[in-house]
Design an enzyme around this catalytic site. Structure first.
Site, PDB file in Angstrom:
ATOM      1  CD1 TRP A 131      -3.311   3.980  -0.426  1.00  0.00           C
ATOM      2  CD2 TRP A 131      -5.149   3.364   0.710  1.00  0.00           C
ATOM      3  NE1 TRP A 131      -2.912   3.333   0.724  1.00  0.00           N
ATOM      4  CE2 TRP A 131      -4.012   2.945   1.434  1.00  0.00           C
ATOM      5  CE3 TRP A 131      -6.417   3.096   1.245  1.00  0.00           C
ATOM      6  CZ2 TRP A 131      -4.103   2.273   2.651  1.00  0.00           C
ATOM      7  CZ3 TRP A 131      -6.511   2.436   2.441  1.00  0.00           C
ATOM      8  CH2 TRP A 131      -5.370   2.030   3.138  1.00  0.00           C
ATOM      9  CG  ASP A 211     -10.319   7.676   3.000  1.00  0.00           C
ATOM     10  OD1 ASP A 211     -10.039   8.015   4.171  1.00  0.00           O
ATOM     11  OD2 ASP A 211      -9.683   6.802   2.377  1.00  0.00           O
ATOM     12  CE  LYS A 246      -1.230   8.345   6.474  1.00  0.00           C
ATOM     13  NZ  LYS A 246      -2.171   7.234   6.332  1.00  0.00           N
TER      14      LYS A 246
HETATM   15  C1  LMR Z   1       0.189   5.328   1.851  1.00  0.00           C
HETATM   16  O1  LMR Z   1      -0.634   5.374   0.931  1.00  0.00           O
HETATM   17  O2  LMR Z   1       1.403   5.274   1.681  1.00  0.00           O
HETATM   18  C2  LMR Z   1      -0.326   5.371   3.259  1.00  0.00           C
HETATM   19  O3  LMR Z   1      -1.701   5.519   3.280  1.00  0.00           O
HETATM   20  C3  LMR Z   1       0.146   4.215   4.052  1.00  0.00           C
HETATM   21  C4  LMR Z   1      -0.508   2.948   3.664  1.00  0.00           C
HETATM   22  O4  LMR Z   1      -1.066   2.289   4.547  1.00  0.00           O
HETATM   23  O5  LMR Z   1      -0.462   2.566   2.486  1.00  0.00           O
END
Ligand code: LMR
Length: 397
Positions: A131, A211, A246
């Site tokens: 992420w 996580d 979520k």
């Molecule tokens: C995402 O990756 O789209 C979600 O986790 C929302 C975010 O905060 O980025």
């Protein structure tokens, strides 16, 4: 002037997509960008269990005074039970504690500050890819960020390469692991793979930071917790970030927790004293509403039952969209190429589409996904999968 030297920076790659999608006037557009669940109507609903809990709070809440630095103790206990299981020996031994945080991101930031201040010199290892906010958040906190391979250019999970990289991590470093529904790829490790990771983590004396943002969206609320519970049972110390965004649909309420397990109850008190201080400097005390809702739901068996059914329905919808999309791609001769979409877990799929194809999808078909080729499958519309498949086929020609 004071601000003259300030340069403009590009916006957040994921949140920016929300704005671009909102501005697009094409009625046949698809929002596969930001990771939010959508129902058959294309809405991100407030779960019924949340509505019931909110009504109860409205009727009964007597004060909006601060919750303490660690947040509400009942919420903390119930989240521990959800994550670690009701019967977790860690709970009985008082070896685990929860700090309520503004969302899972707040929990990650608190963990980052804890590592920076209390475990100086430790680097953090992130999956490649991960992420994007993992990258910037830990760097902003001043940690040295390293990477272990996860999914390669062939869009396949590479566990041997992951294990080899972790073998090379300096003793004591922190390794961030996605418990389930890996963001952005959707590729999860098998139980056997996790045991191999556990073995390296133990031998190299690494500290896992797990996580856990999508509990219930992979294979089930209990099933998704398997690796978390196994690591917690076998390792003396662990950091876990849990998100209620979520699975409770509480996105904007910013509801999450940092769980810390320690070798004994006394050491946990030392750690928690530091966490309270760090949190005080970040946000003082956490927001209450979402956590109060979660505590209402998890503390009432009937309401919890309703919520579990709602989570199950969300998961089943995503699973159906995954198989449905692969079926819809089949007439275009693309079943094999995109078969992985049905095997991945959670909302996200690393589709394997290139940045150029992603641009073409947006410009020609108003299909929005992240430039890395990550699609939020939960954003697809089951009634229009044929149109989505045709758009994908068009850019794959
Ligand atoms: C995402 O990756 O789209 C979600 O986790 C929302 C975010 O905060 O980025």
């Amino acid at each position: 002037m004071h601000f003259d030297a300030i340069a403009r920076v590009p916006g957040d790659p994921i949140l920016g997509l929300m704005e671009a999608y909102a501005k697009d006037s094409n009625p046949n557009k698809f929002d596969l960008g930001v990771g939010v669940f959508k129902d058959a109507q294309g809405l991100t609903p407030v779960p019924v269990a949340v509505k019931v809990a909110e009504q109860r709070l409205l009727d009964s809440q007597a004060s909006k005074s601060y919750v303490g630095g660690h947040g509400d103790a009942t919420f903390g206990r119930l989240i521990c039970e959800l994550v670690l299981g009701n019967e977790s020996p860690l709970l009985q031994a008082q070896r685990v504690g929860t700090t309520q945080t503004p969302g899972g991101t707040g929990a990650l930031r608190l963990a980052a500050e804890f590592i920076k201040h209390c475990l100086p010199g430790r680097g953090i290892w992130l999956s490649d890819p991960t992420w994007p906010i993992h990258e910037t958040l830990f760097a902003s906190a001043g940690l040295a960020v390293h990477h272990y391979p996860y999914v390669g250019a062939d869009n396949r999970l590479n566990v041997p390469a992951m294990l080899t990289a972790l073998e090379s991590a300096p003793k004591g470093d922190v390794v961030l692991l996605h418990a389930c529904c890996h963001n952005p790829t959707g590729f999860d490790l098998s139980q056997q793979d996790w045991l191999a990771v556990l073995e390296v983590v133990r031998r190299r004396e690494l500290l896992p930071l797990i996580d856990f943002a999508y509990q219930g969206f992979g294979d089930g609320l209990e099933e998704d917790a398997w690796m978390v519970r196994r690591f917690a049972a076998e390792l003396p110390e662990l950091l876990i970030t849990s998100s209620c965004s979520k699975n409770f649909g509480l996105y904007r309420e910013r509801t999450g927790a940092l769980l810390v397990s320690s070798k004994d109850a006394q050491k946990l008190l030392d750690v928690r004293s530091q966490l309270a201080l760090l949190a005080r400097n970040l946000w003082s005390t956490p927001p209450d509403h979402g956590a109060a809702v979660v505590a209402q739901i998890l503390g009432d068996p009937a309401l919890k039952h309703l919520w579990v059914e709602e989570v199950d329905a969300m998961r089943q919808r995503i699973a159906q969209l995954r198989t449905g999309l692969v079926e819809a791609l089949a007439p275009h001769g693309l079943r094999e190429r995109f078969a992985h979409i049905a095997q991945q877990r959670g909302m996200f799929s690393y589709t394997g589409l290139s940045a150029e194809q992603v641009t073409q999808l947006r410009e020609r078909h108003s299909v929005y996904l992240v430039s890395t080729g990550r699609a939020n499958i939960a954003g697809a519309d089951a009634a229009r999968l044929d149109a989505l498949a045709a758009a994908i086929a068009d850019v794959c020609r």
